[in-house]
Write a protein that holds these residues in place. Structure first.
Motif, PDB file in Angstrom:
ATOM      1  N   THR A  90      -9.632   5.174  -1.663  1.00 19.29           N
ATOM      2  CA  THR A  90      -9.550   6.597  -1.997  1.00 19.29           C
ATOM      3  C   THR A  90      -8.349   7.273  -1.378  1.00 19.29           C
ATOM      4  OG1 THR A  90     -10.964   7.103  -0.106  1.00 19.29           O
ATOM      5  CG2 THR A  90     -12.035   6.803  -2.252  1.00 19.29           C
TER       6      THR A  90
ATOM      7  N   ARG B 177      -4.456  12.721  -2.988  1.00 25.35           N
ATOM      8  CA  ARG B 177      -4.743  11.289  -2.890  1.00 25.35           C
ATOM      9  C   ARG B 177      -5.297  10.754  -4.203  1.00 25.35           C
ATOM     10  NH1 ARG B 177      -7.633  11.550   3.088  1.00 25.35           N
ATOM     11  NH2 ARG B 177      -5.741  11.162   4.338  1.00 25.35           N
TER      12      ARG B 177
ATOM     13  N   ALA C   8      -7.387   0.530  -5.877  1.00 20.35           N
ATOM     14  CA  ALA C   8      -6.975   1.080  -4.588  1.00 20.35           C
ATOM     15  C   ALA C   8      -8.132   1.797  -3.930  1.00 20.35           C
ATOM     16  CB  ALA C   8      -5.808   2.046  -4.775  1.00 20.35           C
TER      17      ALA C   8
ATOM     18  N   THR D 218      -0.156   5.292   0.830  1.00 22.68           N
ATOM     19  CA  THR D 218      -1.238   6.192   1.217  1.00 22.68           C
ATOM     20  C   THR D 218      -0.682   7.534   1.668  1.00 22.68           C
ATOM     21  OG1 THR D 218      -1.200   5.340   3.483  1.00 22.68           O
ATOM     22  CG2 THR D 218      -2.744   4.313   1.955  1.00 22.68           C
TER      23      THR D 218
ATOM     24  N   LYS E 193      -3.587   7.974  -6.529  1.00 21.13           N
ATOM     25  CA  LYS E 193      -4.397   6.784  -6.814  1.00 21.13           C
ATOM     26  C   LYS E 193      -4.473   6.512  -8.314  1.00 21.13           C
ATOM     27  CE  LYS E 193      -9.077   4.975  -6.098  1.00 21.13           C
ATOM     28  NZ  LYS E 193      -9.455   4.827  -7.513  1.00 21.13           N
TER      29      LYS E 193
ATOM     30  N   SER F  39       0.835  -1.204   0.000  1.00 26.50           N
ATOM     31  CA  SER F  39       0.000   0.000   0.000  1.00 26.50           C
ATOM     32  C   SER F  39       0.865   1.248   0.000  1.00 26.50           C
ATOM     33  CB  SER F  39      -0.935   0.018   1.219  1.00 26.50           C
ATOM     34  OG  SER F  39      -0.198   0.133   2.412  1.00 26.50           O
TER      35      SER F  39
ATOM     36  N   GLY G 147      -5.153   5.940  -1.328  1.00 25.64           N
ATOM     37  CA  GLY G 147      -3.859   5.546  -1.862  1.00 25.64           C
ATOM     38  C   GLY G 147      -3.939   4.302  -2.685  1.00 25.64           C
ATOM     39  N   TYR G 148      -3.093   3.323  -2.400  1.00 25.04           N
ATOM     40  CA  TYR G 148      -2.949   2.133  -3.216  1.00 25.04           C
ATOM     41  C   TYR G 148      -2.879   0.916  -2.328  1.00 25.04           C
ATOM     42  CZ  TYR G 148      -0.298  -1.404  -5.810  1.00 25.04           C
ATOM     43  OH  TYR G 148       0.145  -2.567  -6.372  1.00 25.04           O
TER      44      TYR G 148
ATOM     45  N   ASP H 271      -3.299   3.037  -9.808  1.00 24.11           N
ATOM     46  CA  ASP H 271      -4.356   2.162 -10.346  1.00 24.11           C
ATOM     47  C   ASP H 271      -4.283   1.998 -11.857  1.00 24.11           C
ATOM     48  OD1 ASP H 271      -5.311   1.788  -7.860  1.00 24.11           O
ATOM     49  OD2 ASP H 271      -7.123   2.986  -8.084  1.00 24.11           O
TER      50      ASP H 271
END
Length: 287
Positions: A151, A112, A149, A17, A116, A15, A153-154, A120
């Motif tokens: 909202t 963000r 991902a 974020t 994202k 992740s 981040g990933y 994504d």
């Protein structure tokens, strides 16, 4: 924080974020920095980036060809730079930083969304570029997985599956049991006051302050201590700056006093000469 000190084992980014933003006093002037959290299977870290860092990354991605950049614009538009009015220069520092916080609150969801979109995207050209990896301070062999991902981040597909599994399990627990299970699952392996971190079981000596913390809480504690140290250094810098100003003022005053003393010395010499001449005249008149 340098990526060179982290493990270079092959791993997948779980992740990325943008957690929040913080106020920083160093480097001067006071400014807002966004807290980016990067998580891999055996390690995680926080990175502080200013808005200007995001803007510089966007420029690199668009202007530089692959693999250094992407040679084209990112799949989403970075929030525009809102120029602070010239009148802010006459405001106090506290008012200025307050306005910067308000601006950061508005930018946070937009940043963000921008991050994202890169993470994504089905086209990996942006996230695989050297500029983007350096921005996140990733180890050389860290890899991304294409996934949807949240909202903020990933998240990789394995992380998403784990979240769904945890959600189903928590439905049969009370709130207290769920919280306890979460802390137990994330607790570090420790034995005899030694914490073992990473795939290679690196041993780190525990203290009374860290023994009760799990790994995420330990990282948060370290970040808080670093912020406190930054604030202390900022206050120390202000004190030293003020002392320098006082020292310069004293030096200027001493220079003026020295000049006055020189003038007085000159006048005394002239007066002594006049007195000597007067005494000579009196002697001649008396003789």
């Amino acid at each position: 924080m340098s990526a060179n000190g982290r493990s270079s084992n092959s791993s997948t980014v779980q992740s990325v974020t943008i957690e929040s933003f913080v106020e920083r006093a160093t480097p001067a002037p006071e400014h807002i920095a966004y807290v980016i959290v990067v998580k891999l299977p055996v390690q995680s870290w926080r990175i502080l980036r200013r808005y200007s860092d995001f803007a510089s990354l966007e420029k690199q991605l668009q202007s530089q060809p692959a693999p250094q950049g992407a040679g084209r614009a990112a799949p989403a538009q970075l929030p525009p730079k809102r120029a602070v009015q010239h009148t802010l220069s006459i405001l106090s520092r506290s008012n200025t930083i307050s306005l910067q916080k308000q601006l950061a609150e508005g930018r946070l969801p937009e940043l963000r969304a921008w991050l994202k979109a890169i993470l994504d995207s089905q086209d990996p050209i942006w996230r695989s570029s050297y500029a983007f990896r350096q921005f996140l301070e990733l180890p050389k062999d860290a890899q991304f997985q294409i996934a949807q991902a949240d909202t903020s981040g990933y998240s990789s597909s394995s992380a998403s599956a784990g979240a769904r599994s945890s959600s189903q399990a928590s439905s049969s627990m009370t709130k207290g049991e769920s919280h306890a299970a979460a802390r137990t699952s994330s607790a570090p392996h420790s034995s005899g006051g030694i914490r073992r971190l990473g795939a290679r079981s690196m041993e780190v000596r525990e203290t009374d302050d860290t023994r009760a913390l799990d790994n995420p809480d330990l990282l948060a504690s370290q970040a808080a201590q670093m912020d406190a140290q930054d604030q202390q250094l900022g206050r120390l810098a202000n004190v030293l700056r003020r002392q320098r100003e006082i020292g310069l003022a004293i030096n200027h005053e001493l220079a003026e006093q020295s000049e006055l003393l020189q003038q007085l010395d000159t006048e005394v010499v002239v007066m002594q000469e006049k007195v000597c001449k007067g005494e000579d005249k009196m002697k001649r008149l008396g003789g």
